[in-house]
Design a protein around this motif. Sequence first.
Motif, PDB file in Angstrom:
ATOM      1  N   ALA A 175     -81.216 -36.907 -34.928  1.00  0.00           N
ATOM      2  CA  ALA A 175     -80.062 -37.316 -35.923  1.00  0.00           C
ATOM      3  C   ALA A 175     -79.235 -38.342 -34.926  1.00  0.00           C
ATOM      4  CB  ALA A 175     -79.184 -36.296 -36.100  1.00  0.00           C
ATOM      5  N   SER A 176     -78.913 -37.939 -33.649  1.00  0.00           N
ATOM      6  CA  SER A 176     -78.081 -38.794 -32.889  1.00  0.00           C
ATOM      7  C   SER A 176     -78.763 -40.148 -32.629  1.00  0.00           C
ATOM      8  CB  SER A 176     -77.661 -38.123 -31.307  1.00  0.00           C
ATOM      9  OG  SER A 176     -79.217 -37.982 -30.745  1.00  0.00           O
ATOM     10  N   ALA A 177     -80.061 -40.065 -32.540  1.00  0.00           N
ATOM     11  CA  ALA A 177     -81.003 -41.604 -32.518  1.00  0.00           C
ATOM     12  C   ALA A 177     -80.818 -42.354 -33.603  1.00  0.00           C
ATOM     13  CB  ALA A 177     -82.265 -41.340 -32.092  1.00  0.00           C
ATOM     14  N   ALA A 178     -80.816 -41.636 -34.980  1.00  0.00           N
ATOM     15  CA  ALA A 178     -80.590 -42.413 -36.126  1.00  0.00           C
ATOM     16  C   ALA A 178     -79.162 -43.003 -36.286  1.00  0.00           C
ATOM     17  CB  ALA A 178     -80.990 -41.385 -37.221  1.00  0.00           C
ATOM     18  N   GLU A 179     -78.240 -42.022 -35.811  1.00  0.00           N
ATOM     19  CA  GLU A 179     -76.811 -42.605 -35.857  1.00  0.00           C
ATOM     20  C   GLU A 179     -76.611 -43.838 -34.952  1.00  0.00           C
ATOM     21  OE1 GLU A 179     -72.649 -42.661 -36.778  1.00  0.00           O
ATOM     22  OE2 GLU A 179     -74.528 -41.674 -37.884  1.00  0.00           O
ATOM     23  N   ALA A 180     -77.021 -43.579 -33.728  1.00  0.00           N
ATOM     24  CA  ALA A 180     -76.924 -44.845 -32.863  1.00  0.00           C
ATOM     25  C   ALA A 180     -77.600 -46.109 -33.277  1.00  0.00           C
ATOM     26  CB  ALA A 180     -77.514 -44.522 -31.470  1.00  0.00           C
ATOM     27  N   LYS A 181     -78.793 -46.045 -33.986  1.00  0.00           N
ATOM     28  CA  LYS A 181     -79.477 -47.109 -34.589  1.00  0.00           C
ATOM     29  C   LYS A 181     -78.657 -47.622 -35.723  1.00  0.00           C
ATOM     30  CE  LYS A 181     -83.806 -48.682 -36.290  1.00  0.00           C
ATOM     31  NZ  LYS A 181     -85.253 -48.320 -36.812  1.00  0.00           N
ATOM     32  N   ARG A 182     -77.928 -46.740 -36.497  1.00  0.00           N
ATOM     33  CA  ARG A 182     -77.204 -47.399 -37.609  1.00  0.00           C
ATOM     34  C   ARG A 182     -75.891 -47.864 -37.050  1.00  0.00           C
ATOM     35  NH1 ARG A 182     -72.749 -46.377 -40.068  1.00  0.00           N
ATOM     36  NH2 ARG A 182     -72.185 -44.640 -38.913  1.00  0.00           N
ATOM     37  N   LEU A 183     -75.353 -47.705 -36.036  1.00  0.00           N
ATOM     38  CA  LEU A 183     -74.269 -48.173 -35.446  1.00  0.00           C
ATOM     39  C   LEU A 183     -74.469 -49.514 -34.801  1.00  0.00           C
ATOM     40  CD1 LEU A 183     -72.271 -45.291 -33.689  1.00  0.00           C
ATOM     41  CD2 LEU A 183     -71.484 -46.471 -35.683  1.00  0.00           C
ATOM     42  N   ALA A 184     -75.753 -49.655 -34.155  1.00  0.00           N
ATOM     43  CA  ALA A 184     -76.103 -50.792 -33.454  1.00  0.00           C
ATOM     44  C   ALA A 184     -76.348 -51.981 -34.436  1.00  0.00           C
ATOM     45  CB  ALA A 184     -77.349 -50.571 -32.784  1.00  0.00           C
ATOM     46  N   GLN A 185     -77.029 -51.442 -35.567  1.00  0.00           N
ATOM     47  CA  GLN A 185     -77.179 -52.469 -36.743  1.00  0.00           C
ATOM     48  C   GLN A 185     -76.043 -52.864 -37.435  1.00  0.00           C
ATOM     49  OE1 GLN A 185     -80.044 -50.260 -39.533  1.00  0.00           O
ATOM     50  NE2 GLN A 185     -81.885 -51.245 -38.351  1.00  0.00           N
ATOM     51  N   ALA A 186     -74.856 -52.021 -37.523  1.00  0.00           N
ATOM     52  CA  ALA A 186     -73.701 -52.454 -37.951  1.00  0.00           C
ATOM     53  C   ALA A 186     -72.978 -53.297 -37.157  1.00  0.00           C
ATOM     54  CB  ALA A 186     -72.947 -51.170 -38.334  1.00  0.00           C
ATOM     55  N   GLN A 187     -73.227 -53.177 -35.759  1.00  0.00           N
ATOM     56  CA  GLN A 187     -72.518 -54.253 -35.076  1.00  0.00           C
ATOM     57  C   GLN A 187     -73.275 -55.466 -34.596  1.00  0.00           C
ATOM     58  OE1 GLN A 187     -72.198 -51.943 -31.141  1.00  0.00           O
ATOM     59  NE2 GLN A 187     -70.569 -50.568 -32.044  1.00  0.00           N
ATOM     60  N   SER A 188     -74.462 -55.447 -35.068  1.00  0.00           N
ATOM     61  CA  SER A 188     -75.027 -56.753 -35.062  1.00  0.00           C
ATOM     62  C   SER A 188     -74.976 -57.510 -36.317  1.00  0.00           C
ATOM     63  CB  SER A 188     -76.653 -56.534 -34.522  1.00  0.00           C
ATOM     64  OG  SER A 188     -77.304 -55.869 -35.519  1.00  0.00           O
ATOM     65  N   LEU A 189     -74.371 -57.144 -37.124  1.00  0.00           N
ATOM     66  CA  LEU A 189     -74.303 -57.967 -38.614  1.00  0.00           C
ATOM     67  C   LEU A 189     -73.627 -59.469 -38.142  1.00  0.00           C
ATOM     68  CD1 LEU A 189     -72.739 -55.515 -41.118  1.00  0.00           C
ATOM     69  CD2 LEU A 189     -74.927 -56.642 -41.196  1.00  0.00           C
ATOM     70  N   LEU A 190     -74.073 -60.324 -38.759  1.00  0.00           N
ATOM     71  CA  LEU A 190     -74.003 -61.782 -38.519  1.00  0.00           C
ATOM     72  C   LEU A 190     -72.568 -62.271 -39.496  1.00  0.00           C
ATOM     73  CD1 LEU A 190     -77.147 -63.343 -38.050  1.00  0.00           C
ATOM     74  CD2 LEU A 190     -75.702 -62.983 -36.293  1.00  0.00           C
ATOM     75  N   PRO A 191     -72.091 -63.134 -39.574  1.00  0.00           N
ATOM     76  CA  PRO A 191     -70.786 -63.211 -40.496  1.00  0.00           C
ATOM     77  C   PRO A 191     -71.335 -63.635 -41.673  1.00  0.00           C
ATOM     78  CG  PRO A 191     -70.478 -64.583 -38.067  1.00  0.00           C
ATOM     79  CD  PRO A 191     -71.592 -63.977 -38.257  1.00  0.00           C
ATOM     80  N   ASN A 192     -72.353 -64.102 -41.901  1.00  0.00           N
ATOM     81  CA  ASN A 192     -73.015 -64.677 -43.167  1.00  0.00           C
ATOM     82  C   ASN A 192     -73.915 -63.503 -43.880  1.00  0.00           C
ATOM     83  OD1 ASN A 192     -75.343 -64.451 -41.569  1.00  0.00           O
ATOM     84  ND2 ASN A 192     -75.968 -66.589 -42.117  1.00  0.00           N
ATOM     85  N   ASP A 194     -76.299 -61.517 -42.657  1.00  0.00           N
ATOM     86  CA  ASP A 194     -77.653 -61.466 -42.120  1.00  0.00           C
ATOM     87  C   ASP A 194     -77.508 -60.484 -40.871  1.00  0.00           C
ATOM     88  OD1 ASP A 194     -78.644 -63.206 -43.557  1.00  0.00           O
ATOM     89  OD2 ASP A 194     -78.916 -64.792 -42.273  1.00  0.00           O
ATOM     90  N   VAL A 195     -78.789 -59.638 -40.531  1.00  0.00           N
ATOM     91  CA  VAL A 195     -78.862 -58.807 -39.712  1.00  0.00           C
ATOM     92  C   VAL A 195     -79.737 -59.197 -38.619  1.00  0.00           C
ATOM     93  CG1 VAL A 195     -79.387 -56.340 -38.940  1.00  0.00           C
ATOM     94  CG2 VAL A 195     -78.471 -57.016 -41.299  1.00  0.00           C
ATOM     95  N   LYS A 196     -79.070 -59.070 -37.272  1.00  0.00           N
ATOM     96  CA  LYS A 196     -80.064 -59.453 -36.030  1.00  0.00           C
ATOM     97  C   LYS A 196     -80.918 -58.082 -35.737  1.00  0.00           C
ATOM     98  CE  LYS A 196     -76.501 -60.938 -33.469  1.00  0.00           C
ATOM     99  NZ  LYS A 196     -75.901 -61.336 -32.064  1.00  0.00           N
ATOM    100  N   VAL A 197     -82.154 -58.240 -35.986  1.00  0.00           N
ATOM    101  CA  VAL A 197     -83.082 -57.182 -35.738  1.00  0.00           C
ATOM    102  C   VAL A 197     -83.824 -57.216 -34.326  1.00  0.00           C
ATOM    103  CG1 VAL A 197     -85.157 -56.064 -36.593  1.00  0.00           C
ATOM    104  CG2 VAL A 197     -83.496 -57.038 -38.309  1.00  0.00           C
ATOM    105  N   LYS A 198     -83.533 -56.215 -33.557  1.00  0.00           N
ATOM    106  CA  LYS A 198     -84.268 -56.245 -32.273  1.00  0.00           C
ATOM    107  C   LYS A 198     -85.541 -55.638 -32.490  1.00  0.00           C
ATOM    108  CE  LYS A 198     -79.743 -56.089 -29.417  1.00  0.00           C
ATOM    109  NZ  LYS A 198     -79.163 -55.174 -28.442  1.00  0.00           N
TER     110      LYS A 198
END
Length: 201
Positions: A175-192, A194-198
């Motif tokens: 659960a904590s790993a899924a939450e960390a991944k969700r936060l990382a994806q939310a922070q890596s949103l581009l202004p347009n 799009d999402v930066k995918v690592k």
Amino acid sequence: MDSSQHNSAAGSIGGNGIINPKSNDASPADLAANAAASIAGSPAEESKQNLNQVINSIDKTLGILHQLNLTVSSYNVSSQLPLLQRMNNLVLELDNMAKLGEKCNIQVPMEVLNLIDDGKNPDEFTRDVLNSCIAKNQITKGKTDAFKGLRGHLLEDLEQAFPEEVEAYREIRAASAAEAKRLAQAQSLLPNGDVKVKPDV
């Protein structure tokens, strides 16, 4: 009106015959642009300019030393005055270099200077530092892998002794790993949008 008054009224004439307008005749837009350009000088550009001034001073000093070498190697009574002038120029340029050097914030490791004094290539220092970093990185990676292996063995032993607690622990970790991944994806949103995918390693 004589020529000097005419030049002061219309601007100054440069060495190439081009009339430079007086600063009083500049438009407010030109003055604002000049002020913005002077403010826009970044510290990095200023540092680069200071370094270039020091390099030019070093080149000038080397030229003076070469002239001194030529003067001393063919010294006679008539070359005493040029020798004194070149010595004075050397002292003035060294003083200028010291003043310019105070504006530069560059730190050179003593090992590099020692290599240069020994007549060796200073790139050897860079190579040695890189090799040392690679060796330390391998040691750290080995320790990390050892701790991961220890964690795996401990989980296996704990699962045999406390299966319910280990299952609850794994659910909490997931659960904590899924939450960390969700936060990382939310922070890596581009202004347009799009999402930066690592890529997963």
